[in-house]
Each structure stands twice: as C-alpha cells, then as structure tokens.
Write a protein that holds these residues in place. Structure first.
Motif, PDB file in Angstrom:
ATOM      1  N   LEU A 172     -15.645  -3.654 -13.087  1.00  0.00           N
ATOM      2  CA  LEU A 172     -14.704  -4.390 -13.923  1.00  0.00           C
ATOM      3  C   LEU A 172     -15.193  -4.471 -15.369  1.00  0.00           C
ATOM      4  O   LEU A 172     -14.414  -4.311 -16.315  1.00  0.00           O
ATOM      5  N   LEU A 173     -16.482  -4.722 -15.550  1.00  0.00           N
ATOM      6  CA  LEU A 173     -17.021  -4.856 -16.902  1.00  0.00           C
ATOM      7  C   LEU A 173     -16.995  -3.540 -17.668  1.00  0.00           C
ATOM      8  O   LEU A 173     -17.015  -3.537 -18.906  1.00  0.00           O
TER       9      LEU A 173
ATOM     10  N   ALA B 260      -6.870   0.387  -2.091  1.00  0.00           N
ATOM     11  CA  ALA B 260      -8.122   0.334  -2.842  1.00  0.00           C
ATOM     12  C   ALA B 260      -9.013  -0.731  -2.249  1.00  0.00           C
ATOM     13  O   ALA B 260      -8.564  -1.608  -1.495  1.00  0.00           O
ATOM     14  N   VAL B 261     -10.301  -0.632  -2.563  1.00  0.00           N
ATOM     15  CA  VAL B 261     -11.258  -1.631  -2.118  1.00  0.00           C
ATOM     16  C   VAL B 261     -11.445  -2.660  -3.226  1.00  0.00           C
ATOM     17  O   VAL B 261     -11.070  -2.451  -4.375  1.00  0.00           O
ATOM     18  N   THR B 262     -12.048  -3.797  -2.871  1.00  0.00           N
ATOM     19  CA  THR B 262     -12.292  -4.833  -3.869  1.00  0.00           C
ATOM     20  C   THR B 262     -13.222  -4.302  -4.953  1.00  0.00           C
ATOM     21  O   THR B 262     -14.286  -3.755  -4.649  1.00  0.00           O
ATOM     22  N   PRO B 263     -12.822  -4.397  -6.233  1.00  0.00           N
ATOM     23  CA  PRO B 263     -13.647  -3.826  -7.311  1.00  0.00           C
ATOM     24  C   PRO B 263     -14.952  -4.595  -7.481  1.00  0.00           C
ATOM     25  O   PRO B 263     -15.031  -5.799  -7.220  1.00  0.00           O
TER      26      PRO B 263
ATOM     27  N   GLY C  66     -24.343 -10.431 -30.085  1.00  0.00           N
ATOM     28  CA  GLY C  66     -23.556 -11.217 -29.149  1.00  0.00           C
ATOM     29  C   GLY C  66     -22.575 -10.372 -28.386  1.00  0.00           C
ATOM     30  O   GLY C  66     -22.069  -9.385 -28.903  1.00  0.00           O
ATOM     31  N   VAL C  67     -22.323 -10.772 -27.119  1.00  0.00           N
ATOM     32  CA  VAL C  67     -21.371 -10.079 -26.272  1.00  0.00           C
ATOM     33  C   VAL C  67     -20.512 -11.132 -25.592  1.00  0.00           C
ATOM     34  O   VAL C  67     -21.014 -12.139 -25.113  1.00  0.00           O
ATOM     35  N   SER C  68     -19.207 -10.875 -25.531  1.00  0.00           N
ATOM     36  CA  SER C  68     -18.296 -11.810 -24.864  1.00  0.00           C
ATOM     37  C   SER C  68     -17.346 -11.030 -23.973  1.00  0.00           C
ATOM     38  O   SER C  68     -17.158  -9.830 -24.155  1.00  0.00           O
ATOM     39  N   ILE C  69     -16.779 -11.739 -22.984  1.00  0.00           N
ATOM     40  CA  ILE C  69     -15.841 -11.127 -22.049  1.00  0.00           C
ATOM     41  C   ILE C  69     -14.436 -11.574 -22.422  1.00  0.00           C
ATOM     42  O   ILE C  69     -14.162 -12.771 -22.592  1.00  0.00           O
ATOM     43  N   ASN C  70     -13.560 -10.627 -22.568  1.00  0.00           N
ATOM     44  CA  ASN C  70     -12.168 -10.906 -22.866  1.00  0.00           C
ATOM     45  C   ASN C  70     -11.471 -11.244 -21.547  1.00  0.00           C
ATOM     46  O   ASN C  70     -11.103 -10.361 -20.769  1.00  0.00           O
ATOM     47  N   MET C  71     -11.295 -12.540 -21.286  1.00  0.00           N
ATOM     48  CA  MET C  71     -10.767 -12.988 -19.999  1.00  0.00           C
ATOM     49  C   MET C  71      -9.320 -12.572 -19.799  1.00  0.00           C
ATOM     50  O   MET C  71      -8.895 -12.308 -18.666  1.00  0.00           O
ATOM     51  N   ASP C  72      -8.536 -12.514 -20.856  1.00  0.00           N
ATOM     52  CA  ASP C  72      -7.128 -12.109 -20.712  1.00  0.00           C
ATOM     53  C   ASP C  72      -7.027 -10.680 -20.186  1.00  0.00           C
ATOM     54  O   ASP C  72      -6.235 -10.386 -19.275  1.00  0.00           O
ATOM     55  N   VAL C  73      -7.830  -9.784 -20.758  1.00  0.00           N
ATOM     56  CA  VAL C  73      -7.817  -8.396 -20.304  1.00  0.00           C
ATOM     57  C   VAL C  73      -8.357  -8.294 -18.876  1.00  0.00           C
ATOM     58  O   VAL C  73      -7.816  -7.567 -18.041  1.00  0.00           O
ATOM     59  N   LEU C  74      -9.423  -9.055 -18.579  1.00  0.00           N
ATOM     60  CA  LEU C  74     -10.000  -9.028 -17.235  1.00  0.00           C
ATOM     61  C   LEU C  74      -8.993  -9.510 -16.206  1.00  0.00           C
ATOM     62  O   LEU C  74      -8.848  -8.909 -15.122  1.00  0.00           O
TER      63      LEU C  74
ATOM     64  N   LEU D 202      -7.568  -7.621 -12.889  1.00  0.00           N
ATOM     65  CA  LEU D 202      -7.704  -8.221 -11.554  1.00  0.00           C
ATOM     66  C   LEU D 202      -6.363  -8.312 -10.857  1.00  0.00           C
ATOM     67  O   LEU D 202      -6.255  -8.050  -9.642  1.00  0.00           O
ATOM     68  N   ALA D 203      -5.313  -8.684 -11.601  1.00  0.00           N
ATOM     69  CA  ALA D 203      -3.986  -8.806 -11.000  1.00  0.00           C
ATOM     70  C   ALA D 203      -3.483  -7.452 -10.517  1.00  0.00           C
ATOM     71  O   ALA D 203      -2.921  -7.328  -9.419  1.00  0.00           O
ATOM     72  N   ALA D 204      -3.704  -6.413 -11.343  1.00  0.00           N
ATOM     73  CA  ALA D 204      -3.265  -5.081 -10.941  1.00  0.00           C
ATOM     74  C   ALA D 204      -4.074  -4.575  -9.755  1.00  0.00           C
ATOM     75  O   ALA D 204      -3.536  -3.966  -8.823  1.00  0.00           O
ATOM     76  N   GLY D 205      -5.383  -4.868  -9.731  1.00  0.00           N
ATOM     77  CA  GLY D 205      -6.230  -4.418  -8.635  1.00  0.00           C
ATOM     78  C   GLY D 205      -5.936  -5.138  -7.340  1.00  0.00           C
ATOM     79  O   GLY D 205      -6.043  -4.559  -6.251  1.00  0.00           O
ATOM     80  N   ARG D 206      -5.573  -6.448  -7.427  1.00  0.00           N
ATOM     81  CA  ARG D 206      -5.310  -7.233  -6.221  1.00  0.00           C
ATOM     82  C   ARG D 206      -4.126  -6.651  -5.448  1.00  0.00           C
ATOM     83  O   ARG D 206      -4.117  -6.618  -4.213  1.00  0.00           O
ATOM     84  N   LYS D 207      -3.124  -6.163  -6.169  1.00  0.00           N
ATOM     85  CA  LYS D 207      -1.956  -5.579  -5.511  1.00  0.00           C
ATOM     86  C   LYS D 207      -2.360  -4.325  -4.736  1.00  0.00           C
ATOM     87  O   LYS D 207      -1.887  -4.072  -3.622  1.00  0.00           O
ATOM     88  N   LEU D 208      -3.239  -3.534  -5.321  1.00  0.00           N
ATOM     89  CA  LEU D 208      -3.683  -2.314  -4.628  1.00  0.00           C
ATOM     90  C   LEU D 208      -4.539  -2.642  -3.412  1.00  0.00           C
ATOM     91  O   LEU D 208      -4.439  -1.985  -2.368  1.00  0.00           O
TER      92      LEU D 208
END
Length: 293
Positions: A109-110, A101-104, A77-85, A89-95
């Motif tokens: 991201l993964l 920076a360009v949109t990741p 099984g594999v899951s995505i940690n939404m809190d970390v993601l 995203l918040a840090a990347g949006r500021k850049l």
C-alpha cells in the motif's frame, strides 16, 4: 566583432553556510531568448535575478537553468496521504470480497503512487547572505556560458566564411558561363532556322525576334549581380553586426531564391551544374546560420 553561437553549457558549484548548491545552464538554438529555470522551494527569490543576468548577456537562445541544493537547511519529513490511501483500500476491499485479490500488505500500500508525501526538498527562505552568494554564482555561470557560446561562435565564423568563399567561386564561374549564354542562344536559333527554312526570308526576321526575346529571358546577369551583393552583405554582418543570426538566415533564403532562378534560366548544362553546386553550398550555409545568435 566575433559571432556567438546559441549552444553552450556552464556549471558552477558554491554555497553559503551549511547549504551548498550547483548551478547548471544549458543553451540551445531558439528564435528568441527563452529562459526556463528550476529552483528548489524557497529559492525562487533569485529567479528574477537570473533572468536579468541572462538578458544582459544574450539576445537569443533557449536556456535551461537548474539550481540543485544540498545541506542541512532541508526540512526532513514523510507523511501519509490518508485520503489517497482510503481510496486504494476501498477499491482493494471490493476485489478481496469478490475473491479476485488477496488482502494487500502494508508495504504494498505504501508503495502506491500518491500515498507517501515526502517533504525532504522543502527549505526555508534564503537568507540575504545566501541570496547574494547564489546571485554571484549565477552571474559566474552566465559569464561562463557566454564564453562557451563565444568560443563556438568563433569556430562558426570560419565555417560560414568558408561557405561564402565557395559561393563566390560558384558565382564567378556562373558569370563566365553566362557571358556567352545570350549569344549562344541567338546562334543556335539562327542555325536551326537556316536548316529548317533556308529560303523563307519572310519568317526569318520574326523568328530572330523570338530568339532575341528568349535570349533576354535567359539572361542571368541580374541574378548574379544580386548574389554578389548578398555575399558582400553577409561578410559585413559576420564582421560587424551584433547577433546577426536572424539576418544571416534571411540572406540564406535570398541566396537560394536567386540560385533557383539561375538554374531555371540556364540554357547550358555547365551553368545548371554550377547553379546546383551553388545551391548545395547555400544549404550548408543556412544550416550553420541556425546556430548563430
């Protein structure tokens, strides 16, 4: 009784049902018995068994025990940690808004640390049958490790006894040189006195007393007797003591203490050279005792 080394390696492969495992144990020098183990999730139930097996066979050594498991018992099984993601995203949006920076991309991201939680190593608790089978394989692994350590210990025994023989030869040579050291010192002082003060009878007796005192201080027979006693004790430890490593290491320190005193008291270059040779052999002896259980 043979010596045992503290270094060795053992590997055992086994399994139960659809689950297979590999047991590996590496042992190196240690002041006491230190066991570090790594078990897959759900296999910790046999960790206590492993420690008891080790304590029943060894007294010293640092051991690293690893149990790796493969089989269908794993929960994939594999899951995505939404809190970390969201944090990324918040840090990347500021850049991106600032034009730095360009949109990741999604794959970018993964790939960031902490975004993916993989649970492929999670396993159910061991069944009673699997726990018993793994415990048996652990016992076999520790037995093989003991065989490996005992084999290296037998080789160490020959090396250590060789050093003891070399040390005994140095001690015997030093004894033969030391027997004439006191008389030589007296003769040297008397000759020098007669050269400097041939007619000074008043000082002659006093200086001879000082020469006798110096000769007494230069007497190394006591150190040589102690070295002989330590050599006998070392042979007894090697031949009949269980896990004599600590005691042999202590004896090596005592050997060096007496050898240092021998060199400091020496009045002959030949005796000093013998003492230095003795110290070199003692260093080799002590280095090997670090490997003895």
């Amino acid at each position: 009784m043979s010596l045992s080394s503290m270094t060795g390696f053992a590997r055992v492969e086994g399994g139960e049902g659809e689950t297979a495992w590999t047991v590996e144990i590496r042992s190196v020098n240690g002041r006491g018995l230190d066991i570090k183990s790594r078990f897959p999730a759900g296999f910790e139930i046999v960790e206590k068994v492993a420690r008891e097996l080790a304590k029943g066979r060894f007294q010293r050594g640092q051991m690293n025990l690893t149990v790796s498991v493969a089989g269908t018992g794993a929960k994939a099984g594999v899951s995505i940690n939404m809190d970390v993601l969201d944090m990324y995203l918040a840090a990347g949006r500021k850049l991106v808004d600032a034009g730095d920076a360009v949109t990741p991309s999604v794959d970018g991201l993964l790939a960031l640390r902490g975004v993916i939680d993989a649970s492929g190593d999670e396993r159910d608790e061991l069944s009673e049958a699997s726990a018993g089978a793994l415990s048996g394989d652990l016992a076999v692994a520790f037995d093989r490790l003991k065989e490996a350590r005992d084999g290296e210990g037998r080789a160490l025994e020959g090396v250590l006894k060789g050093h003891l023989i070399a040390m005994a030869a140095c001690v015997e040579r030093a004894k033969s040189l030391a027997d004439g050291q006191v008389d030589a010192i007296r003769e040297r002082f008397t000759r020098r006195l007669n050269e400097l003060l041939p007619e000074s009878g008043d000082f002659h007796e006093r200086v001879l007393q000082e020469a006798a005192l110096l000769a007494t201080k230069a007497d190394v027979r006591e150190e040589l007797d102690r070295l002989t006693s330590h050599l006998d004790q070392a042979h007894q430890l090697i031949d009949g003591e269980v896990a004599p490593g600590r005691k042999l290491d202590f004896l090596a320190q005592e050997f060096m203490r007496e050898a240092n005193t021998l060199c400091s008291k020496s009045a002959f270059i030949e005796l000093t050279q013998t003492g230095l040779e003795l110290k070199a052999v003692i260093d080799q002896f002590r280095e090997q005792t670090q490997n003895v259980e």
